[in-house]
Scaffold this active site. Structure first.
Site, PDB file in Angstrom:
ATOM      1  N   ASP A  60       0.875  -1.170   0.000  1.00  4.87           N
ATOM      2  CA  ASP A  60       0.000   0.000   0.000  1.00  4.87           C
ATOM      3  C   ASP A  60       0.914   1.223   0.000  1.00  4.87           C
ATOM      4  OD1 ASP A  60      -1.663   2.145   0.560  1.00  4.87           O
ATOM      5  OD2 ASP A  60      -2.850   1.064   2.044  1.00  4.87           O
TER       6      ASP A  60
ATOM      7  N   TYR B 159      -9.029  14.120  -7.961  1.00  4.39           N
ATOM      8  CA  TYR B 159      -8.239  13.310  -8.898  1.00  4.39           C
ATOM      9  C   TYR B 159      -7.430  14.206  -9.844  1.00  4.39           C
ATOM     10  CZ  TYR B 159      -7.280   9.714 -12.447  1.00  4.39           C
ATOM     11  OH  TYR B 159      -6.676   8.853 -13.327  1.00  4.39           O
TER      12      TYR B 159
END
Length: 239
Positions: free
Chosen positions: A53, A145
């Site tokens: 991660d 984003y």
């Protein structure tokens, strides 16, 4: 000679195609994935699957140690891992915003900084960051984003200036709409609306993105750094 290549988020879509392309040309490929099982086709072809991660610096460091032990220092890094949490600004929580930046932008910082250690010692390295046409054009409902993907451009160009004298290159690929599981889940009407915006009149194939990444890490691209290469069918031209 076979190089040590790392592709983050190499378990599906664009990342999977990039990992496959490097494997096909004989490189030693490692890829990260966050959850689930790694794709059998990559593992069977000899790729090293590393669970990681990229929002966790300790996991990033552990991933690099495993890769360095098995493949040597990473010589080519493709920072592809990313997430979306689309929402209109008035409904977007602070966690929606910061979590996307933590993965897409700060996560890229983590993996690039860790790769930098071995690249500086070797006095060579190729880094390609996967951004998006959205980072250049903007997109309603994707402020988080778009901000994260736009940030990759400034990050790469700063490092191109900072580390160019050490024979390290940093480039950005900005895909447009790509034919992946995510876009295949859209309705026919939604897909047609998207294609109507693209001068070439179609989605990109993941292999077309992978081909540009492969070029930017080849000897033919040794004098290209700080570039943003759009692979978007003309959608974002002029940006």
């Amino acid at each position: 000679m076979s190089r040590s290549v790392l592709v983050t988020g190499g378990n599906r879509g664009i990342g999977l195609a990039i990992a496959r392309a490097f494997l096909e040309q004989g490189d030693k490929v490692a890829f990260t994935y966050r959850s689930g099982e790694p794709p059998k086709e990559l593992v069977d072809a000899g790729a090293l699957a590393v669970r990681c991660d990229i929002t966790d610096s300790a996991q990033v460091d552990a991933a690099y140690k495993e890769i360095e032990e098995k493949h040597g220092n990473v010589e080519v890094l493709v920072a592809n891992a990313g997430v979306t949490k689309d929402q209109l600004l008035m409904r977007m929580s602070e966690e929606d915003f910061t979590s996307v930046l933590d993965t897409n932008l700060t996560g890229t910082f983590r993996v690039v900084k860790r790769a930098n250690r071995g690249m500086l010692r070797a006095k060579k390295g190729r880094v390609v960051l996967i951004s998006s046409v959205v980072g250049l054009l903007g997109s309603a409902g994707q402020a988080n984003y778009a901000a994260s993907k736009a940030g990759l451009v400034g990050f790469a160009r700063s490092l191109a200036r900072e580390l160019g004298s050490r024979n390290l290159t940093f480039n950005v690929v900005a895909p447009g709409f790509v034919d992946t599981d995510m876009t295949q889940a859209l309705t026919d009407e939604q897909r047609a609306g998207i294609v109507a915006q693209v001068p070439l009149g179609r989605y990109a194939q993941v292999e077309e993105i992978a081909g540009v990444v492969k070029f930017l890490t080849s000897d033919d691209a040794s004098y290209i750094t700080g570039a943003v290469i759009p692979v978007d069918g003309g959608l974002g031209m002029g940006h």
